[in-house]
Design a protein around this motif. Sequence first.
Motif, mmCIF file in Angstrom:
data_model
loop_
_atom_site.group_PDB
_atom_site.id
_atom_site.type_symbol
_atom_site.label_atom_id
_atom_site.label_comp_id
_atom_site.label_asym_id
_atom_site.label_seq_id
_atom_site.Cartn_x
_atom_site.Cartn_y
_atom_site.Cartn_z
ATOM 1 N N VAL A 186 24.532 10.328 30.930
ATOM 2 C CA VAL A 186 23.285 10.514 30.195
ATOM 3 C C VAL A 186 23.335 11.917 29.594
ATOM 4 C CG1 VAL A 186 20.783 10.651 30.350
ATOM 5 C CG2 VAL A 186 22.019 9.001 31.763
ATOM 6 N N GLU A 187 23.063 12.002 28.297
ATOM 7 C CA GLU A 187 23.175 13.274 27.592
ATOM 8 C C GLU A 187 21.948 13.497 26.721
ATOM 9 O OE1 GLU A 187 26.064 15.247 24.165
ATOM 10 O OE2 GLU A 187 26.472 13.248 24.915
ATOM 11 N N VAL A 188 21.429 14.712 26.737
ATOM 12 C CA VAL A 188 20.336 15.104 25.843
ATOM 13 C C VAL A 188 20.958 15.973 24.757
ATOM 14 C CG1 VAL A 188 18.166 16.364 25.623
ATOM 15 C CG2 VAL A 188 18.626 15.040 27.690
ATOM 16 N N GLY A 198 14.510 15.938 20.706
ATOM 17 C CA GLY A 198 15.838 15.690 21.257
ATOM 18 C C GLY A 198 16.105 14.202 21.355
ATOM 19 N N ASP A 199 17.369 13.850 21.505
ATOM 20 C CA ASP A 199 17.797 12.468 21.677
ATOM 21 C C ASP A 199 18.463 12.335 23.038
ATOM 22 O OD1 ASP A 199 17.032 12.043 19.031
ATOM 23 O OD2 ASP A 199 19.055 12.333 18.258
ATOM 24 N N VAL A 200 18.252 11.196 23.686
ATOM 25 C CA VAL A 200 18.912 10.901 24.950
ATOM 26 C C VAL A 200 19.946 9.816 24.676
ATOM 27 C CG1 VAL A 200 18.638 10.081 27.320
ATOM 28 C CG2 VAL A 200 16.853 11.490 26.278
ATOM 29 N N THR A 201 21.211 10.138 24.898
ATOM 30 C CA THR A 201 22.291 9.178 24.685
ATOM 31 C C THR A 201 22.754 8.670 26.037
ATOM 32 O OG1 THR A 201 22.971 10.305 22.678
ATOM 33 C CG2 THR A 201 24.567 8.790 23.663
ATOM 34 N N LEU A 255 16.671 8.745 34.477
ATOM 35 C CA LEU A 255 17.869 7.897 34.452
ATOM 36 C C LEU A 255 18.885 8.356 35.494
ATOM 37 C CD1 LEU A 255 18.274 7.369 30.617
ATOM 38 C CD2 LEU A 255 17.709 5.626 32.320
ATOM 39 N N ASN A 256 19.064 9.655 35.632
ATOM 40 C CA ASN A 256 19.984 10.171 36.648
ATOM 41 C C ASN A 256 19.502 9.824 38.055
ATOM 42 O OD1 ASN A 256 22.104 11.311 35.151
ATOM 43 N ND2 ASN A 256 20.845 13.092 34.663
#
Length: 156
Positions: free
Chosen positions: A94-96, A108-111, A136-137
């Motif tokens: 999970v990446e912001v 921001g976007d969460v991928t 999510l984490n």
Amino acid sequence: MVSMYIGYAISYAVLLVGYLLLKTFSQEFLGQFYDLVQYAGLVVLAVALVYIVAAPPVYYARYRYQITADKVDVRYGILVIRHILVPIERVHQVEVSRGPINTMLGLGDVTITTAGGDATIEYLEIEEAEKVADRLNTLMGRMLQGRIAGASEEGN
């Protein structure tokens, strides 16, 4: 929607510069087709402008995401509606992320990365994006703990 309008405006500016370069430098090269290409370019610019004005409100009205204990559900689209379901057990990362425009606007976007591809939750306020990533984490951690506990029970 401001972020979408700015991004589209940048794309339109690039398209406009391409059209002006084509109009300025291609008359000798295109010969008798110069007028046809020039009119086709104007049609493309007009259609792109209509799309740029109409797309952000439609996208915003149709955009939805939901996170449950077992999946992430994302729906979005303008002409074609995409519906992405990502099982939490399939999530690898999970990446912001924030581009320069979104950074200026506090977005921001969460991928969400899986073995099968990516799903992105876009245009969130940065605090909300961080909360979504943390949630999510946490869900991924609980799922992994459940697997470990289930595997140790099977081993006993």
